[in-house]
Design a protein around this motif. Sequence first.
Motif, short mmCIF file in Angstrom:
data_model
loop_
_atom_site.label_atom_id
_atom_site.label_comp_id
_atom_site.label_asym_id
_atom_site.label_seq_id
_atom_site.Cartn_x
_atom_site.Cartn_y
_atom_site.Cartn_z
N ALA A 255 0.86 -1.19 0.00
CA ALA A 255 0.00 0.00 0.00
C ALA A 255 0.88 1.23 0.00
N PHE A 256 0.32 2.35 -0.46
CA PHE A 256 1.05 3.62 -0.52
C PHE A 256 0.53 4.56 0.55
N ASN A 257 1.44 5.24 1.17
CA ASN A 257 1.08 6.33 2.08
C ASN A 257 1.05 7.59 1.23
N TRP A 258 -0.14 7.93 0.74
CA TRP A 258 -0.25 9.03 -0.23
C TRP A 258 0.21 10.37 0.31
N PRO A 259 -0.11 10.74 1.56
CA PRO A 259 0.45 12.00 2.08
C PRO A 259 1.98 12.01 2.07
N GLY A 260 2.59 10.88 2.43
CA GLY A 260 4.04 10.81 2.41
C GLY A 260 4.60 10.85 1.01
N LEU A 261 3.93 10.16 0.07
CA LEU A 261 4.41 10.13 -1.31
C LEU A 261 4.32 11.51 -1.95
N VAL A 262 3.20 12.20 -1.73
CA VAL A 262 3.04 13.55 -2.29
C VAL A 262 4.08 14.49 -1.69
N SER A 263 4.28 14.41 -0.38
CA SER A 263 5.27 15.28 0.27
C SER A 263 6.67 15.00 -0.25
N LEU A 264 6.99 13.72 -0.47
CA LEU A 264 8.32 13.36 -0.98
C LEU A 264 8.54 13.93 -2.38
N VAL A 265 7.56 13.79 -3.26
CA VAL A 265 7.72 14.27 -4.63
C VAL A 265 7.82 15.79 -4.67
N VAL A 266 6.94 16.48 -3.97
CA VAL A 266 6.94 17.95 -3.99
C VAL A 266 8.23 18.50 -3.41
N ALA A 267 8.64 17.98 -2.25
CA ALA A 267 9.86 18.48 -1.60
C ALA A 267 11.09 18.17 -2.44
N SER A 268 11.13 17.00 -3.09
CA SER A 268 12.28 16.65 -3.92
C SER A 268 12.37 17.57 -5.14
N VAL A 269 11.25 17.87 -5.77
CA VAL A 269 11.26 18.77 -6.94
C VAL A 269 11.74 20.16 -6.54
N VAL A 270 11.21 20.67 -5.44
CA VAL A 270 11.64 22.00 -4.98
C VAL A 270 13.12 21.99 -4.60
N GLY A 271 13.56 20.94 -3.91
CA GLY A 271 14.97 20.86 -3.52
C GLY A 271 15.90 20.78 -4.71
N LEU A 272 15.53 20.00 -5.74
CA LEU A 272 16.35 19.91 -6.94
C LEU A 272 16.40 21.24 -7.69
N GLY A 273 15.36 22.02 -7.56
CA GLY A 273 15.36 23.33 -8.20
C GLY A 273 16.20 24.36 -7.50
N LEU A 274 16.72 24.02 -6.30
CA LEU A 274 17.51 24.97 -5.51
C LEU A 274 18.94 24.49 -5.27
N ILE A 275 19.42 23.57 -6.11
CA ILE A 275 20.81 23.16 -6.04
C ILE A 275 21.47 23.43 -7.39
N THR A 276 22.78 23.49 -7.38
CA THR A 276 23.54 23.74 -8.60
C THR A 276 24.54 22.62 -8.82
N SER A 277 25.12 22.59 -10.00
CA SER A 277 26.12 21.58 -10.34
C SER A 277 27.15 22.16 -11.28
N ALA A 278 28.41 21.77 -11.06
CA ALA A 278 29.47 22.17 -11.97
C ALA A 278 29.48 21.33 -13.24
N ASP A 279 28.76 20.23 -13.25
CA ASP A 279 28.62 19.43 -14.46
C ASP A 279 27.63 20.13 -15.40
N PRO A 280 28.06 20.55 -16.59
CA PRO A 280 27.17 21.34 -17.46
C PRO A 280 25.92 20.60 -17.89
N ASN A 281 25.99 19.28 -18.02
CA ASN A 281 24.81 18.52 -18.42
C ASN A 281 23.79 18.41 -17.29
N ILE A 282 24.27 18.11 -16.09
CA ILE A 282 23.36 18.02 -14.94
C ILE A 282 22.84 19.40 -14.55
#
Length: 234
Positions: free
Chosen positions: A155-182
Amino acid sequence: MDDARGALPPLVLLVFGVMLVGGDPTLAEAAGANPVAALAGALPTWFLVPYLLTAVGGFLAGAIMDIYSSGLSMLALGVPIRRHYAVLIDGLLMVLGGYYLLFVSTSFLATFQAFLAIVGVVMAAWVAIFLVDMWRLRAGGRAYDERLLRAGAPAFNWPGLVSLVVASVVGLGLITSADPNIARVVGFLMSDELRAGTFGTANIGVVIALVLAGLLYFLIASVARPRRRITLSD
């Protein structure tokens, strides 16, 4: 005692590597781009063949252990595939990652740092959700029951799954990388000025993902209708 003996060789190699690059800045810079080639260039010619065999053997041993553990992790997530298919998928991902590091990436260190930052964002979000969920259960006088976790269909814990996806997307949008492709994939929530400044280089997205995932899960789980508690008699 056996675990301590097994950790001794990697510890010695780690200390030796730190001393080696610390005493030669040129070698340290070259190792950041290609550690295998950098060390091979510092060795005498007669030692290149044993060094190559040792490097390849070490990579193969690490790859076998990675495939074994990642295959178990995939099956533990409830993916409905057989064990050998899980190993095949993990092996394909490792081949693609190795190809990228060897033939596409211009800096091993930049790619590795980007990988750690991306994994750090997702792991921070997951840890926050787990801690909040544990706190909610203990506040209600309950605890995790391993027997209940194994009972019934996945079974899926939908509140946890939604929180994980939203927080991960926001977090990835606020990091940088010296690798030009990433760098084209992450940092999409920051302007060019923020990316070049201290805010961008600090990779604050890991902390944001941690806080945001915990808050989201707490709010969504508090508002959502509580599910019927499963018992072993069910």
